[in-house]
Design a protein around this motif. Structure first.
Motif, PDB file in Angstrom:
ATOM      1  N   HIS A  64      -1.721   1.961  -7.520  1.00 18.46           N
ATOM      2  CA  HIS A  64      -0.752   3.316  -6.871  1.00 18.46           C
ATOM      3  C   HIS A  64      -0.366   3.355  -8.543  1.00 18.46           C
ATOM      4  O   HIS A  64       0.180   5.004  -8.364  1.00 18.46           O
ATOM      5  N   HIS A  65       0.262   3.326  -9.125  1.00 18.81           N
ATOM      6  CA  HIS A  65       1.107   3.444 -10.623  1.00 18.81           C
ATOM      7  C   HIS A  65      -0.036   3.920 -11.036  1.00 18.81           C
ATOM      8  O   HIS A  65       0.233   5.547 -11.688  1.00 18.81           O
ATOM      9  N   MET A  66      -1.198   3.594 -11.149  1.00 21.25           N
ATOM     10  CA  MET A  66      -2.245   3.972 -12.251  1.00 21.25           C
ATOM     11  C   MET A  66      -2.821   5.714 -11.257  1.00 21.25           C
ATOM     12  O   MET A  66      -2.561   6.752 -11.970  1.00 21.25           O
ATOM     13  N   ILE A  67      -2.209   5.012  -9.903  1.00 21.49           N
ATOM     14  CA  ILE A  67      -3.566   6.818 -10.165  1.00 21.49           C
ATOM     15  C   ILE A  67      -2.775   7.776  -9.934  1.00 21.49           C
ATOM     16  O   ILE A  67      -2.824   8.625  -9.521  1.00 21.49           O
ATOM     17  N   LYS A  68      -0.893   7.314  -8.655  1.00 20.65           N
ATOM     18  CA  LYS A  68      -0.408   8.081  -8.900  1.00 20.65           C
ATOM     19  C   LYS A  68      -0.066   8.282 -11.041  1.00 20.65           C
ATOM     20  O   LYS A  68       0.747   9.825 -10.290  1.00 20.65           O
ATOM     21  N   HIS A  69       0.157   8.661 -11.602  1.00 18.20           N
ATOM     22  CA  HIS A  69       0.680   8.627 -12.944  1.00 18.20           C
ATOM     23  C   HIS A  69      -0.584   8.960 -13.413  1.00 18.20           C
ATOM     24  O   HIS A  69       0.066   9.956 -14.938  1.00 18.20           O
ATOM     25  N   ARG A  70      -1.892   8.958 -13.515  1.00 21.02           N
ATOM     26  CA  ARG A  70      -2.881   9.309 -14.010  1.00 21.02           C
ATOM     27  C   ARG A  70      -4.219   9.129 -13.486  1.00 21.02           C
ATOM     28  O   ARG A  70      -4.364   8.761 -13.026  1.00 21.02           O
ATOM     29  N   GLY A  71      -4.719   9.677 -13.558  1.00 18.81           N
ATOM     30  CA  GLY A  71      -6.665   9.984 -13.558  1.00 18.81           C
ATOM     31  C   GLY A  71      -6.634  10.736 -12.186  1.00 18.81           C
ATOM     32  O   GLY A  71      -6.255  11.307 -11.897  1.00 18.81           O
ATOM     33  N   HIS A  72      -7.444  10.857 -11.671  1.00 16.87           N
ATOM     34  CA  HIS A  72      -8.127  11.861 -10.657  1.00 16.87           C
ATOM     35  C   HIS A  72      -9.175  11.447  -9.349  1.00 16.87           C
ATOM     36  O   HIS A  72      -9.953  10.342 -10.066  1.00 16.87           O
ATOM     37  N   PHE A  73      -9.238  11.718  -8.219  1.00 18.72           N
ATOM     38  CA  PHE A  73     -10.209  11.446  -7.790  1.00 18.72           C
ATOM     39  C   PHE A  73     -10.295  12.453  -6.908  1.00 18.72           C
ATOM     40  O   PHE A  73     -11.374  12.923  -5.761  1.00 18.72           O
ATOM     41  N   LEU A  74     -10.877  12.984  -7.841  1.00 23.53           N
ATOM     42  CA  LEU A  74     -11.498  14.338  -7.552  1.00 23.53           C
ATOM     43  C   LEU A  74     -13.598  14.431  -7.374  1.00 23.53           C
ATOM     44  O   LEU A  74     -14.186  15.444  -8.060  1.00 23.53           O
ATOM     45  N   LEU A  75     -13.905  13.505  -6.328  1.00 21.13           N
ATOM     46  CA  LEU A  75     -15.424  13.284  -6.774  1.00 21.13           C
ATOM     47  C   LEU A  75     -15.852  13.522  -4.939  1.00 21.13           C
ATOM     48  O   LEU A  75     -15.714  13.908  -4.206  1.00 21.13           O
ATOM     49  N   ARG A  91       2.753  31.333 -11.386  1.00 24.08           N
ATOM     50  CA  ARG A  91       2.348  30.283 -12.366  1.00 24.08           C
ATOM     51  C   ARG A  91       2.607  29.003 -12.367  1.00 24.08           C
ATOM     52  O   ARG A  91       1.804  27.582 -12.140  1.00 24.08           O
ATOM     53  N   MET A  92       2.899  28.564 -12.564  1.00 27.73           N
ATOM     54  CA  MET A  92       3.924  27.288 -13.083  1.00 27.73           C
ATOM     55  C   MET A  92       4.599  26.672 -11.811  1.00 27.73           C
ATOM     56  O   MET A  92       4.180  25.357 -11.838  1.00 27.73           O
ATOM     57  N   HIS A  93       4.790  27.288 -11.080  1.00 27.39           N
ATOM     58  CA  HIS A  93       5.492  26.962  -9.262  1.00 27.39           C
ATOM     59  C   HIS A  93       3.770  26.683  -8.729  1.00 27.39           C
ATOM     60  O   HIS A  93       3.950  25.516  -8.160  1.00 27.39           O
ATOM     61  N   ARG A  94       2.855  27.277  -8.766  1.00 28.72           N
ATOM     62  CA  ARG A  94       1.585  26.764  -8.522  1.00 28.72           C
ATOM     63  C   ARG A  94       0.877  26.237  -8.939  1.00 28.72           C
ATOM     64  O   ARG A  94       1.187  24.836  -8.262  1.00 28.72           O
ATOM     65  N   THR A  95       0.978  25.660 -10.169  1.00 29.30           N
ATOM     66  CA  THR A  95       0.423  24.653 -10.924  1.00 29.30           C
ATOM     67  C   THR A  95       1.670  23.617 -10.485  1.00 29.30           C
ATOM     68  O   THR A  95       0.640  22.565  -9.951  1.00 29.30           O
ATOM     69  N   GLY A  96       2.159  23.084 -10.521  1.00 30.03           N
ATOM     70  CA  GLY A  96       3.377  22.148 -10.055  1.00 30.03           C
ATOM     71  C   GLY A  96       2.954  21.731  -8.799  1.00 30.03           C
ATOM     72  O   GLY A  96       3.031  20.411  -8.391  1.00 30.03           O
ATOM     73  N   ARG A  97       3.022  22.734  -7.920  1.00 29.57           N
ATOM     74  CA  ARG A  97       2.326  22.159  -6.463  1.00 29.57           C
ATOM     75  C   ARG A  97       1.472  21.378  -5.867  1.00 29.57           C
ATOM     76  O   ARG A  97       1.121  20.565  -5.323  1.00 29.57           O
ATOM     77  N   ARG A  98       0.607  22.647  -6.896  1.00 28.88           N
ATOM     78  CA  ARG A  98      -0.926  21.408  -6.778  1.00 28.88           C
ATOM     79  C   ARG A  98      -1.504  20.081  -7.515  1.00 28.88           C
ATOM     80  O   ARG A  98      -1.426  20.242  -6.542  1.00 28.88           O
ATOM     81  N   ARG A  99      -0.416  20.115  -8.386  1.00 25.35           N
ATOM     82  CA  ARG A  99      -0.528  18.775  -9.171  1.00 25.35           C
ATOM     83  C   ARG A  99       0.145  17.825  -8.469  1.00 25.35           C
ATOM     84  O   ARG A  99      -0.864  16.065  -7.570  1.00 25.35           O
ATOM     85  N   LEU A 100       1.173  18.044  -7.519  1.00 25.01           N
ATOM     86  CA  LEU A 100       1.419  17.180  -6.273  1.00 25.01           C
ATOM     87  C   LEU A 100       1.157  16.985  -5.148  1.00 25.01           C
ATOM     88  O   LEU A 100       1.103  15.804  -4.687  1.00 25.01           O
ATOM     89  N   ARG A 130      -1.795  14.325  -5.981  1.00 21.57           N
ATOM     90  CA  ARG A 130      -1.569  13.062  -6.651  1.00 21.57           C
ATOM     91  C   ARG A 130      -0.562  12.738  -5.301  1.00 21.57           C
ATOM     92  O   ARG A 130      -1.706  11.223  -5.255  1.00 21.57           O
ATOM     93  N   GLY A 131      -0.516  13.400  -3.881  1.00 20.66           N
ATOM     94  CA  GLY A 131      -0.092  13.292  -2.868  1.00 20.66           C
ATOM     95  C   GLY A 131      -1.915  12.903  -1.835  1.00 20.66           C
ATOM     96  O   GLY A 131      -1.651  11.058  -1.216  1.00 20.66           O
ATOM     97  N   TRP A 132      -2.866  13.294  -2.266  1.00 22.54           N
ATOM     98  CA  TRP A 132      -4.076  13.147  -1.756  1.00 22.54           C
ATOM     99  C   TRP A 132      -4.722  11.981  -2.149  1.00 22.54           C
ATOM    100  O   TRP A 132      -5.175  11.246  -1.827  1.00 22.54           O
ATOM    101  N   ARG A 133      -4.716  11.709  -3.431  1.00 24.85           N
ATOM    102  CA  ARG A 133      -5.070  10.676  -4.291  1.00 24.85           C
ATOM    103  C   ARG A 133      -4.319   9.028  -3.421  1.00 24.85           C
ATOM    104  O   ARG A 133      -5.087   7.965  -3.100  1.00 24.85           O
ATOM    105  N   ILE A 134      -2.996   9.088  -3.155  1.00 28.93           N
ATOM    106  CA  ILE A 134      -2.623   8.076  -3.025  1.00 28.93           C
ATOM    107  C   ILE A 134      -2.859   7.463  -1.324  1.00 28.93           C
ATOM    108  O   ILE A 134      -2.772   6.872  -1.140  1.00 28.93           O
ATOM    109  N   ASN A 135      -3.369   9.063  -0.444  1.00 27.76           N
ATOM    110  CA  ASN A 135      -3.623   8.950   1.108  1.00 27.76           C
ATOM    111  C   ASN A 135      -4.735   8.192   1.045  1.00 27.76           C
ATOM    112  O   ASN A 135      -5.058   6.888   1.700  1.00 27.76           O
TER     113      ASN A 135
END
Length: 200
Positions: free
Chosen positions: A155-166, A51-60, A63-68
């Protein structure tokens, strides 16, 4: 096996013990061997590690999706002044001999962000030692900042906090101006609500 017998099992998390006895609990023998023993195996694991590995993959991934999405919003304006900006950022993690520019060639300059004749990485880091110095300057300045500086701060703000799950489709965003004006209006509405709460 003739007659009645008992089969006893002792099951644990990493072993299973067994024995066969008669009705008076004497261990039976078969082919000269006592019918008892133990089977060892690898202990069971909980789902926590997976579960921890899966959570880490989803978080990354998120984050990549927000930056894109952020890059898509800024791509047109940034490319007008610096077509290789995003590629340099992407390749900044590599050794200089492994970097490539927009033409696929090895870049002549070792900088990761700015290669303007009058403004390079050295100038950027001298003016803004940390990303927080840049964010503070952008909040206080009255001049129109370089679009790349605005991107770096967001980029710094979006990479480290917040979300774009809109809800909605990024393809519907045709220009940054309308998105920014909506953002400003939302901020003003929040300030108005806050003032009404204080005065009310």
């Amino acid at each position: 096996m003739d007659g009645n017998y008992y089969l006893g099992l002792d099951m644990g998390t990493s072993s299973c013990g067994w024995s066969v006895t008669d009705e008076e609990y004497h261990v039976l023998r078969r082919h000269g061997k006592a019918l008892w023993g133990v089977r060892l195996f690898e202990g069971a694991k909980t789902a926590e590690e997976r579960r921890m590995h899966r959570t880490g993959r989803r978080r990354l991934d998120r984050r990549g999706w927000r930056i894109n999405i952020l890059q898509e919003l800024f791509a047109e304006e940034v490319s007008k002044i610096d077509p290789g900006f995003f590629l340099r950022m992407k390749e900044s993690k590599y050794y200089p001999e492994d970097k490539r520019d927009i033409n696929g060639e090895r870049p002549e300059l070792p900088y990761a962000l700015f290669v303007d004749p009058e403004f390079t990485d050295k100038d950027y880091h001298r003016e803004f030692p940390t990303i927080y110095h840049l964010r503070k300057w952008l909040m206080e300045t009255k001049e129109v900042p370089d679009i790349r500086l605005v991107y770096l701060a967001l980029h710094h703000m979006i990479k480290h906090r917040g979300h774009f799950l809109l809800s909605g489709d990024i393809e519907q965003v045709k220009e940054f101006k309308n998105t920014f004006e909506t953002f400003i209006q939302n901020v003003k509405d929040e300030e108005l609500d806050f003032d009404l709460e204080i005065t009310g």
